[in-house]
Design an enzyme around this catalytic site. Structure first.
Site, short mmCIF file in Angstrom:
data_model
loop_
_atom_site.label_atom_id
_atom_site.label_comp_id
_atom_site.label_asym_id
_atom_site.label_seq_id
_atom_site.Cartn_x
_atom_site.Cartn_y
_atom_site.Cartn_z
N PRO A 239 0.87 -1.20 0.00
CA PRO A 239 0.00 0.00 0.00
C PRO A 239 0.90 1.24 0.00
CG PRO A 239 0.02 -1.02 2.18
CD PRO A 239 0.93 -1.85 1.31
N ASP A 417 5.94 2.85 1.89
CA ASP A 417 5.01 1.77 2.26
C ASP A 417 4.21 2.24 3.48
OD1 ASP A 417 3.84 -0.51 3.32
OD2 ASP A 417 5.53 -1.82 2.80
N HIS A 418 2.92 2.40 3.30
CA HIS A 418 2.09 2.98 4.35
C HIS A 418 1.95 2.05 5.56
CE1 HIS A 418 -0.38 6.02 6.02
NE2 HIS A 418 -0.79 6.54 4.88
N ARG A 419 2.32 0.79 5.40
CA ARG A 419 2.26 -0.11 6.55
C ARG A 419 3.36 0.23 7.54
NH1 ARG A 419 2.81 -5.60 3.32
NH2 ARG A 419 4.48 -4.29 2.49
N VAL A 420 4.39 0.89 7.03
CA VAL A 420 5.55 1.18 7.87
C VAL A 420 5.66 2.68 8.13
CG1 VAL A 420 8.07 1.02 8.01
CG2 VAL A 420 6.76 -0.83 6.95
#
Ligand code: CAO
Length: 445
Positions: A239, A417-420
């Site tokens: 994402p 990376d939007h998860r990070v």
């Protein structure tokens, strides 16, 4: 507790049926009717069920042996106390809420009594044989009843599982691998809330282009094939969001040109890319989450924070895109970085990069500034968590509070990376890189 023989029950009209799978081993605790051994004739697959709950003593058949009704295939201690550690349970129609498959009905072999001449409600066959008969063929996936039961318990659609067994048979490990893969794939997560189990994309359009005009078919290079697969995975699975920032590099470019002029011939030409690498290394120290990889495969997902700083840079080559890596870029000066970039880019173009020279990057820079561009959204080079796209500098009027000043502006496009990395952190990182490029003395801080 008593020792009893495990016998092949009434399996209908079948005799000398090969054993295709042994599902238990001595010491395994099993429930009544749990599948112990799977047989397969040319017409059907069937499980030999446990005649009682207890602990397996021995199994005397192996894969390839042939058995008929009444054959002893092992012994067990019947009546061993129920324990929570039972390793093999009887098939159940229970549905686990795995986010990987539609309801389990699709995984169940559909009984086809008319075609197979199997039992009807009025038959006097024992229950085990009846159950075996009910599990005969009919499904597209090739798997034994016990494997089907296992898949059903996990909610796995067997038609989606890659088979590794003989004659394309799906094995227990194949289901395990499928489930593991599904659990590790972040893209599958939304399915947990219902609504689709994959991307469910339309098939790729198959067009006869010759209907519209002349064409030429050009095979893809090996690099392009490899990068296509990697880019597609990274595009789909991460994402990613791209954040744009302008860096004022007026002073830096003047400095770069001055040094290059001073060195004239002989010295290494300092490139804008080398300064950007230097600035990025400094920013990675300040924002260590950008120098990480996300580990979703561990039981407890975590960030792997790297204590080293290897920087990849995209190099355009005749064969396609390659990403050589500069080791320990944070420990090198701008001149050395420029020299190494030049050498690695030349090697990439000549097809001489070794595998080691393309591995281990923490962060990638993709500079198209020498070619043009005003901004773009680069694709993250997994398992990295961010990539910096660099476009062409242009002279722009910038308001200084009292007048417009001509300033050389370098567009930076950071995909993260939007998860990070959250948007705020990404914007801070980008702004920090821009500030460093605006005044490289800050790198010393
Ligand atoms: N703005 C304006 N001009 C720039 C610039 C920028 N951001 N960056 C470089 N330039 C100029 C340089 O000043 C140089 O001009 P001069 O020869 O007049 O000095 C010219 O462009 C070439 O630059 P360079 O030799 O310094 O090379 P580089 O460091 O820009 O690039 C490399 C090296 C390997 C990054 C480049 O050759 C390359 O392959 N770029 C493409 C990368 C790519 O394909 N990215 C997309 C991948 S994702 O699809």
């Amino acid at each position: 507790m008593s020792t009893i023989n495990i016998e092949v029950p009434d399996i209908g009209d079948f005799a000398d049926v090969p054993v295709i799978e042994v599902l238990v081993k001595p010491g395994d605790r099993v429930a009544l009717d749990a599948p112990l051994v799977t047989l397969e004739s040319d017409k059907a697959t069937m499980d030999i069920p446990a005649p009682a709950a207890g602990v397996i003593g021995q199994i005397t058949v192996k894969v390839g042996d042939r058995v008929s009704q009444g054959a002893i295939i092992g012994t067990m201690e019947a009546g061993a106390p129920e324990a929570a550690t039972a390793s093999v349970t009887a098939p159940s129609a229970g549905v686990a809420a795995l986010p990987v498959a539609p309801p389990p009905v699709m995984a169940v072999a559909t009984a086809a009594p008319a075609a197979t001449g199997q039992s009807t409600p009025g038959d006097s066959k024992p229950a085990a044989a009846d159950a075996a008969a009910q599990r005969l063929g009919g499904s597209k996936a090739h798997a034994s009843p016990s494997i089907r039961a296992y898949a059903r318990e996990l909610g796995v659609d067997l038609t989606r599982v890659a088979a590794s067994g003989p004659k394309n048979r799906i094995m227990r490990e194949d289901i395990n691998a499928f489930v593991k893969g599904a659990l590790q794939a972040p893209a599958a997560a939304p399915a947990a809330t219902g609504g689709g189990t994959g991307l469910d994309l339309l098939p790729w359009p198959k067009v006869d282009f010759t209907k519209f005009g002349d064409i030429e078919r050009k095979p893809l290079s090996r690099i392009r094939k490899l990068s296509a697969a990697n880019l597609s995975r990274n595009w789909v699975m991460i994402p990613a969001v791209t954040y744009h920032e302008d860096a004022d590099v007026t002073d830096l470019e003047a400095f770069r040109q001055q040094i290059n002029a001073e060195q004239a011939k002989g010295g290494v030409k300092l490139t804008m890319l080398a300064f950007i690498i230097k600035a990025v290394c400094s920013a990675l120290k300040k924002f260590p989450d950008f120098n990480s990889s996300i580990d979703l495969q561990a039981e407890e997902p975590a960030l792997i924070l790297k204590q080293y700083c290897h920087i990849g840079f995209a190099a355009d080559t005749p064969g396609g895109l390659m990403v050589p890596v500069i080791r320990d870029a944070d420990k090198k000066g701008v001149a050395q970085l420029a020299a190494e970039c030049g050498d690695l880019a030349a090697k990439a173009r000549d097809g001489k990069l070794s595998a080691a020279e393309m591995q281990g990057a923490c962060f990638t820079i993709s500079s198209v500034g020498g070619l043009g561009g005003t901004g773009f959204a680069p694709i993250i080079n997994a398992p990295e968590v961010a990539i910096l796209g660099v476009s062409r500098t242009t002279m722009k009027p910038v308001w200084d509070g009292s007048a417009f000043q001509p300033r050389l502006i370098l567009p930076l496009s950071l995909t993260a990376d939007h998860r990070v990395v959250d948007g705020a952190a990404a914007t801070r990182f980008n702004a920090h890189v821009a500030a460093l490029l605006a005044d490289m003395r800050r790198v010393l801080m």
